[in-house]
Motif scaffolding. Structure first.
Motif, PDB file in Angstrom:
ATOM      1  N   ILE A 158       8.144   7.095  -2.277  1.00 47.79           N
ATOM      2  CA  ILE A 158       9.197   6.122  -1.975  1.00 47.79           C
ATOM      3  C   ILE A 158      10.196   6.143  -3.118  1.00 47.79           C
ATOM      4  CG2 ILE A 158       9.735   3.732  -1.391  1.00 47.79           C
ATOM      5  CD1 ILE A 158       7.836   5.165   0.592  1.00 47.79           C
ATOM      6  N   ALA A 159      11.415   6.595  -2.794  1.00 47.39           N
ATOM      7  CA  ALA A 159      12.482   6.714  -3.806  1.00 47.39           C
ATOM      8  C   ALA A 159      13.762   6.073  -3.274  1.00 47.39           C
ATOM      9  CB  ALA A 159      12.720   8.191  -4.128  1.00 47.39           C
ATOM     10  N   GLU A 176       9.479  -3.707   0.583  1.00 49.42           N
ATOM     11  CA  GLU A 176       8.698  -4.058   1.773  1.00 49.42           C
ATOM     12  C   GLU A 176       7.568  -3.059   2.001  1.00 49.42           C
ATOM     13  OE1 GLU A 176       8.986  -6.937   3.464  1.00 49.42           O
ATOM     14  OE2 GLU A 176      10.375  -7.374   1.826  1.00 49.42           O
ATOM     15  N   THR A 177       7.820  -1.796   1.708  1.00 50.31           N
ATOM     16  CA  THR A 177       6.759  -0.784   1.846  1.00 50.31           C
ATOM     17  C   THR A 177       5.639  -1.045   0.849  1.00 50.31           C
ATOM     18  OG1 THR A 177       8.366   0.862   2.612  1.00 50.31           O
ATOM     19  CG2 THR A 177       6.252   1.690   1.782  1.00 50.31           C
ATOM     20  N   ALA A 178       6.010  -1.388  -0.385  1.00 52.83           N
ATOM     21  CA  ALA A 178       4.997  -1.702  -1.399  1.00 52.83           C
ATOM     22  C   ALA A 178       4.134  -2.879  -0.947  1.00 52.83           C
ATOM     23  CB  ALA A 178       5.674  -2.007  -2.729  1.00 52.83           C
ATOM     24  N   LYS A 179       4.776  -3.920  -0.443  1.00 53.94           N
ATOM     25  CA  LYS A 179       4.033  -5.106   0.012  1.00 53.94           C
ATOM     26  C   LYS A 179       3.130  -4.759   1.197  1.00 53.94           C
ATOM     27  CE  LYS A 179       7.681  -8.314  -1.456  1.00 53.94           C
ATOM     28  NZ  LYS A 179       8.769  -9.201  -0.960  1.00 53.94           N
ATOM     29  N   LYS A 180       3.642  -3.921   2.093  1.00 54.53           N
ATOM     30  CA  LYS A 180       2.856  -3.506   3.275  1.00 54.53           C
ATOM     31  C   LYS A 180       1.523  -2.885   2.862  1.00 54.53           C
ATOM     32  CE  LYS A 180       3.064  -0.023   7.006  1.00 54.53           C
ATOM     33  NZ  LYS A 180       2.883  -0.791   8.249  1.00 54.53           N
ATOM     34  N   PHE A 181       1.551  -2.146   1.744  1.00 50.58           N
ATOM     35  CA  PHE A 181       0.336  -1.475   1.285  1.00 50.58           C
ATOM     36  C   PHE A 181      -0.373  -2.253   0.173  1.00 50.58           C
ATOM     37  CE2 PHE A 181       2.628   2.005   3.357  1.00 50.58           C
ATOM     38  CZ  PHE A 181       1.615   2.457   4.202  1.00 50.58           C
ATOM     39  N   GLY A 182      -0.037  -3.534   0.035  1.00 54.04           N
ATOM     40  CA  GLY A 182      -0.783  -4.419  -0.855  1.00 54.04           C
ATOM     41  C   GLY A 182      -0.407  -4.360  -2.314  1.00 54.04           C
ATOM     42  N   LEU A 183       0.760  -3.798  -2.636  1.00 52.90           N
ATOM     43  CA  LEU A 183       1.193  -3.714  -4.039  1.00 52.90           C
ATOM     44  C   LEU A 183       2.059  -4.916  -4.391  1.00 52.90           C
ATOM     45  CD1 LEU A 183       0.310  -0.761  -3.361  1.00 52.90           C
ATOM     46  CD2 LEU A 183       2.106   0.002  -4.928  1.00 52.90           C
ATOM     47  N   GLN A 346       2.024  -2.365 -13.130  1.00 58.26           N
ATOM     48  CA  GLN A 346       0.562  -2.465 -13.232  1.00 58.26           C
ATOM     49  C   GLN A 346      -0.120  -1.812 -12.038  1.00 58.26           C
ATOM     50  OE1 GLN A 346      -0.911  -3.554 -15.871  1.00 58.26           O
ATOM     51  NE2 GLN A 346       0.781  -4.553 -16.922  1.00 58.26           N
ATOM     52  N   GLU A 347       0.636  -1.632 -10.945  1.00 60.71           N
ATOM     53  CA  GLU A 347       0.098  -1.038  -9.722  1.00 60.71           C
ATOM     54  C   GLU A 347       0.142   0.491  -9.744  1.00 60.71           C
ATOM     55  OE1 GLU A 347      -1.290  -2.811  -7.490  1.00 60.71           O
ATOM     56  OE2 GLU A 347      -0.271  -4.715  -7.172  1.00 60.71           O
ATOM     57  N   LEU A 348       0.852   1.075 -10.732  1.00 61.50           N
ATOM     58  CA  LEU A 348       1.122   2.512 -10.725  1.00 61.50           C
ATOM     59  C   LEU A 348       0.556   3.215 -11.946  1.00 61.50           C
ATOM     60  CD1 LEU A 348       4.923   2.335  -9.762  1.00 61.50           C
ATOM     61  CD2 LEU A 348       2.976   2.512  -8.200  1.00 61.50           C
ATOM     62  N   SER A 349       0.278   4.494 -11.800  1.00 63.73           N
ATOM     63  CA  SER A 349      -0.081   5.333 -12.939  1.00 63.73           C
ATOM     64  C   SER A 349       1.190   5.685 -13.698  1.00 63.73           C
ATOM     65  CB  SER A 349      -0.757   6.619 -12.467  1.00 63.73           C
ATOM     66  OG  SER A 349      -0.717   7.609 -13.480  1.00 63.73           O
ATOM     67  N   SER A 350       1.209   5.457 -14.989  1.00 60.29           N
ATOM     68  CA  SER A 350       2.398   5.776 -15.782  1.00 60.29           C
ATOM     69  C   SER A 350       2.590   7.280 -15.938  1.00 60.29           C
ATOM     70  CB  SER A 350       2.306   5.124 -17.167  1.00 60.29           C
ATOM     71  OG  SER A 350       1.188   5.624 -17.887  1.00 60.29           O
ATOM     72  N   GLN A 351       1.525   8.063 -15.735  1.00 62.78           N
ATOM     73  CA  GLN A 351       1.627   9.516 -15.852  1.00 62.78           C
ATOM     74  C   GLN A 351       2.183  10.158 -14.577  1.00 62.78           C
ATOM     75  OE1 GLN A 351      -1.354   7.994 -17.088  1.00 62.78           O
ATOM     76  NE2 GLN A 351      -0.428   8.164 -19.113  1.00 62.78           N
ATOM     77  N   PHE A 362       3.409   7.180  -3.794  1.00 60.90           N
ATOM     78  CA  PHE A 362       4.119   7.198  -5.071  1.00 60.90           C
ATOM     79  C   PHE A 362       5.408   6.377  -4.975  1.00 60.90           C
ATOM     80  CE2 PHE A 362       1.500  10.887  -4.756  1.00 60.90           C
ATOM     81  CZ  PHE A 362       1.108  11.235  -6.037  1.00 60.90           C
ATOM     82  N   PHE A 363       5.778   5.753  -6.080  1.00 58.09           N
ATOM     83  CA  PHE A 363       7.052   5.029  -6.177  1.00 58.09           C
ATOM     84  C   PHE A 363       7.785   5.519  -7.425  1.00 58.09           C
ATOM     85  CE2 PHE A 363       4.416   2.416  -3.538  1.00 58.09           C
ATOM     86  CZ  PHE A 363       5.291   1.818  -2.624  1.00 58.09           C
ATOM     87  N   ILE A 364       9.054   5.888  -7.265  1.00 57.41           N
ATOM     88  CA  ILE A 364       9.824   6.440  -8.389  1.00 57.41           C
ATOM     89  C   ILE A 364      11.231   5.863  -8.413  1.00 57.41           C
ATOM     90  CG2 ILE A 364       8.532   8.604  -8.471  1.00 57.41           C
ATOM     91  CD1 ILE A 364      10.809   9.929  -6.892  1.00 57.41           C
ATOM     92  N   GLY A 365      11.862   5.937  -9.583  1.00 52.25           N
ATOM     93  CA  GLY A 365      13.247   5.523  -9.716  1.00 52.25           C
ATOM     94  C   GLY A 365      13.434   4.023  -9.772  1.00 52.25           C
ATOM     95  N   GLU A 366      14.552   3.568  -9.246  1.00 53.73           N
ATOM     96  CA  GLU A 366      14.967   2.164  -9.387  1.00 53.73           C
ATOM     97  C   GLU A 366      14.062   1.191  -8.643  1.00 53.73           C
ATOM     98  OE1 GLU A 366      18.967  -0.609  -8.758  1.00 53.73           O
ATOM     99  OE2 GLU A 366      19.046   1.525  -8.325  1.00 53.73           O
ATOM    100  N   VAL A 367      13.333   1.656  -7.647  1.00 57.17           N
ATOM    101  CA  VAL A 367      12.447   0.763  -6.889  1.00 57.17           C
ATOM    102  C   VAL A 367      11.319   0.221  -7.758  1.00 57.17           C
ATOM    103  CG1 VAL A 367      10.830   2.530  -6.025  1.00 57.17           C
ATOM    104  CG2 VAL A 367      11.328   0.505  -4.627  1.00 57.17           C
ATOM    105  N   VAL A 368      11.045   0.903  -8.862  1.00 57.83           N
ATOM    106  CA  VAL A 368       9.996   0.487  -9.804  1.00 57.83           C
ATOM    107  C   VAL A 368      10.568  -0.522 -10.801  1.00 57.83           C
ATOM    108  CG1 VAL A 368       8.362   1.315 -11.566  1.00 57.83           C
ATOM    109  CG2 VAL A 368       8.880   2.732  -9.567  1.00 57.83           C
ATOM    110  N   ASP A 369       9.721  -1.389 -11.325  1.00 59.24           N
ATOM    111  CA  ASP A 369      10.148  -2.387 -12.311  1.00 59.24           C
ATOM    112  C   ASP A 369      10.375  -1.740 -13.684  1.00 59.24           C
ATOM    113  OD1 ASP A 369      10.619  -4.784 -13.719  1.00 59.24           O
ATOM    114  OD2 ASP A 369       8.482  -4.994 -14.181  1.00 59.24           O
TER     115      ASP A 369
END
Length: 393
Positions: A158-159, A176-183, A346-351, A362-369
């Protein structure tokens, strides 16, 4: 129509393109989609059309996040120098404007064309416009239902960016996609955005609209010393945009309109040497005349320096060096350059940027905090986070 891909990337902006390129180079079958007919519009409009594509000083201290250390790994995996090397390989001329900010000499479209060329050579299938209708988990990964048919993938990226600048397609799809999958999602808000005011202060800003000064703006422990611009809505300019990402509604900020000068000392010395000099004329030696007169009027401090008490000059000096003001809000996502907040790190691997409890997502770019300072830092986060994910999807 049905296809099975190794990787489906939703969002063909800076981060999505970089991720697609890296995954494609690894021989992965990549489907890159976007709901807009024109992709990478943020790249195209950035930097006045010349794209401030990175900053040579990109490091974790230049990023705002609930977890300030999260960005460290991705920034180390793919640095500003790595992206600069890519730009050079494509023969794109660029220059440093100031403070490490790098811009194309010619056009932002060169960066877009470079990325599209890299993606094409990596075998990426780009299909636009493509709307996502639904996403479901399946045993082999994910099924993505779209306006171009239903497709499956082992890795879903998700980018889709944040909410800033809706006219170029910004949406809440990623959240909304993150919330759908419980993030968990950190509440999004506008960042790098002009601040607004009301009442007498708004009227002053309107009167001074178009006037700019080099200022120092402070909110709690954050201090930015760059240009400040008066507008018909309030205050803008780099220093204000920077502080806006940190500012919380209902709080004050402190503005120093003359950070290089102790105004009280300056006025006292002028009073000794030129007692018949009008105070607004004295102040005009440091500040633009219109601003100097406005401050004198606001503080009811007019007349010759010799006729004014030191305590009156001290009040005037504080209005310049320690101007406490409380914004009523911001101009919002319409003019915001970025979105602060997003998918909780906290929901994502920093690596790898992979969701810890949702393998293959996966979540990348501006969608991430993760939100960078003004000046190319947000594009560098897009390149770095996209690259990190692209190595493993």
């Amino acid at each position: 129509m049905f296809h099975s891909y190794d990787v489906i990337i939703i969002g063909a902006g800076a981060a999505g393109l970089m991720c697609a390129i890296q995954a494609g180079k690894r021989g992965r079958r990549v489907w890159l989609i976007d709901h807009m007919a024109k992709i990478a519009e943020k790249i195209r409009i950035s930097g006045g059309g010349r794209c401030n594509f990175t900053n040579i000083h990109a490091h974790p201290q230049c990023y705002l996040s609930q977890n300030p250390h999260f960005c460290r790994s991705a920034l180390k995996q793919y640095t500003a120098q790595d992206f600069i090397a890519l730009v050079r390989r494509h023969g794109i001329a660029f220059h440093e404007k100031k403070l490490g900010q790098l811009f194309c000499d010619d056009s932002a479209k060169q960066i877009i064309n470079m990325l599209l060329t890299e993606a094409r050579e990596a075998g990426v299938k780009l299909e636009i416009p493509t709307r996502v209708l639904d996403i479901e988990t399946i045993q082999a990964g994910y099924q993505v239902k779209t306006s171009k048919g239903d497709h499956t993938c082992a890795s879903l990226v998700i980018a889709t960016g944040g909410l800033s600048i809706p006219k170029i397609g910004a949406s809440n799809f990623g959240y909304e996609t993150a919330k759908k999958f419980g993030l968990n999602v950190i509440r999004p808000r506008a960042g790098l955005v002009p601040l607004t005011f009301d009442g007498a202060l708004l009227e002053r800003c309107k009167m001074l609209s178009g006037l700019s000064v080099e200022a120092e703006v402070c909110y709690k422990k954050q201090v930015f010393a760059e240009g400040l611009l008066f507008t018909h809505r309030g205050l803008s300019g780099p220093s204000i945009l920077q502080i806006s990402s940190y500012w919380q509604e209902g709080e004050q900020i402190i503005v120093n309109l003359a950070p290089a000068t102790d105004i009280f000392r300056f006025l006292k010395e002028k009073k000794q040497s030129q007692p018949k000099l009008h105070v607004s004329n004295a102040l005009s030696e440091i500040l633009p005349r219109r601003l100097a007169q406005s401050i004198c009027d606001e503080q009811t401090c007019n007349g010759t320096l010799g006729s004014l008490s030191d305590s009156k000059l001290a009040v005037l000096a504080r209005a310049v060096n320690d101007w406490y003001i409380k914004p009523t809000g911001t101009e919002g996502y319409r003019t915001a350059e970025v979105t602060v907040g997003g998918v909780d790190t906290q929901e994502l691997s920093s690596q790898t940027m992979e969701a810890k409890k949702r393998p293959g997502l996966f979540f990348i770019g501006e969608v991430v905090d993760v939100t960078g300072h003004l000046g190319g830092f947000n594009f560098q986060w897009a390149w770095s986070s996209g690259y990190a994910a692209g190595l493993v999807v």
